[in-house]
Design an enzyme around this catalytic site. Structure first.
Site, mmCIF file in Angstrom:
data_model
loop_
_atom_site.group_PDB
_atom_site.id
_atom_site.type_symbol
_atom_site.label_atom_id
_atom_site.label_comp_id
_atom_site.label_asym_id
_atom_site.label_seq_id
_atom_site.Cartn_x
_atom_site.Cartn_y
_atom_site.Cartn_z
ATOM 1 N N HIS A 19 0.917 -1.228 0.093
ATOM 2 C CA HIS A 19 -0.061 -0.015 -0.011
ATOM 3 C C HIS A 19 1.015 1.336 -0.041
ATOM 4 C CE1 HIS A 19 -3.640 -2.149 0.823
ATOM 5 N NE2 HIS A 19 -3.140 -3.035 1.622
ATOM 6 N N ASP B 86 3.175 -5.288 2.762
ATOM 7 C CA ASP B 86 1.663 -4.595 3.102
ATOM 8 C C ASP B 86 2.054 -3.270 3.623
ATOM 9 O OD1 ASP B 86 -0.974 -4.715 3.464
ATOM 10 O OD2 ASP B 86 -0.830 -5.744 5.264
ATOM 11 N N ASP B 87 2.424 -2.796 4.740
ATOM 12 C CA ASP B 87 2.659 -1.466 5.290
ATOM 13 C C ASP B 87 3.644 -1.647 6.057
ATOM 14 O OD1 ASP B 87 -0.320 -0.597 4.101
ATOM 15 O OD2 ASP B 87 -0.719 -2.320 5.599
ATOM 16 N N GLU C 283 -7.927 -12.644 5.511
ATOM 17 C CA GLU C 283 -7.247 -12.120 6.537
ATOM 18 C C GLU C 283 -8.047 -12.174 7.897
ATOM 19 O OE1 GLU C 283 -4.251 -8.050 7.595
ATOM 20 O OE2 GLU C 283 -6.045 -8.005 6.264
#
Length: 323
Positions: free
Chosen positions: A9, A268-269, A190
């Protein structure tokens, strides 16, 4: 080792220092989202989403996104990433207004081109609607995606709170993206169990699943994923940090891989979870005793599943094979 990352992201990859500096420039007080050490502070997934959205507040212009893209790609390249796909949300780039989105997009593409020339890293964008913003908002995002689909915007997906609504609520948006020639992925498996993955595959007809780790709770689904070649964008460090998995040893990526599921590795982040692609590879090697051959397989799987044109794919595969 050169690496291919499919699940990143853009705003979530913003270094905390970058966001703090931008907030200071803008005169915005978001000090509450940082801890004493200057890192992002949150407790649980719900608060993580709120902190994530608060961290986007200082990002208010195309130039901000140009700077963000350069910062994120410099960090990725430093950890050996040669090809990356990033989730981009028009909701955060001009409020899903098409004219504004095009200006933001131009800035990000310019930054990506400069990063590729400087560091050799290739970036492609996946326009992403936010599930908890609702289906109506997703339609506006899908229009932005369809109108800018091409060599750089190559995919469409959905992120956000998995417990908000059902995948079928967003079918219209995914149909529009598909008709525009975009490749499709969806966050699932998730926070919801195996049924959430099944719903996304059936109702949105995606070819990749973001996360998907809770498939392990239904071995029939695991075998179905393997048989159909569905690719999982697995983010182990994220799953451990957020409590989806108890620890690295309990993470199901090893069992999924052993049962023939096409798994890939992403961050992801990354600053939220104190990780990098190097860290992910190192921890997986330590935890599962994986050797270079396994990581070569993971990278090749990611390159083959990438939402890019065949010429770009061939370039990436050649770099992996040479290494």
């Amino acid at each position: 080792m050169p690496k291919v990352e499919l699940h990143l992201h853009l705003e979530g990859a913003a270094p905390p220092a970058f966001i703090r500096g931008l907030a200071k420039e803008r005169g915005i007080d978001i000090s509450g989202i940082f801890d004493a050490a200057g890192n992002y502070r949150y407790d649980g997934f719900g608060e993580f989403l709120k902190v994530y959205e608060a961290a986007t507040e200082p990002l208010r212009s195309p130039q901000d996104y140009y700077r963000l893209t350069r910062a994120v790609l410099a960090e990725s390249a430093a950890h050996g990433v040669i090809y990356s796909e990033t989730f981009l949300s028009p909701d955060f780039c001009g409020g899903a207004d098409l004219a504004a989105w095009k200006e933001y997009l131009h800035a990000m593409q310019e930054a990506a081109a400069e990063a590729e020339a400087a560091d050799g890293i290739i970036l492609r964008g996946i326009v992403t609607c936010i599930r908890h913003f609702g289906p109506d908002r997703a339609r506006a995002v899908a229009r932005c995606a369809a109108e800018t689909a091409g060599d750089w915007i190559t995919g469409f997906g959905i992120a956000g709170d998995e417990l908000a609504g059902k995948p079928a609520d967003f079918a219209w948006s995914f149909d529009m993206a598909r008709e525009a020639g975009l490749r499709l992925t969806a966050h699932a498996g998730e926070w919801q169990g195996p049924d959430g993955i099944r719903d996304a595959l059936r109702d949105l007809r995606v070819e990749r699943i973001g996360h998907g780790v809770r498939a392990i709770e239904d071995l029939a689904l695991v075998d179905e994923l393997a048989e159909n070649g569905v690719v999982l964008e697995v983010c182990p460090g994220s799953n451990v940090a957020l409590g989806v998995c108890r620890d690295w040893r309990a993470h199901p990526i090893g069992r999924l891989f052993d049962r023939g599921v096409k798994v890939t590795v992403s961050t992801d982040d990354p600053p939220f979870f104190h990780t990098t692609m190097s860290h992910e590879f190192d921890r997986l090697a330590e935890t599962f005793d994986w050797d270079a051959g396994v990581f070569a397989t993971l990278n090749r799987t990611a390159a083959e599943a990438a939402f890019c044109d065949e010429e770009t794919r061939a370039r990436v595969l050649k770099q992996l094979e040479t290494a």
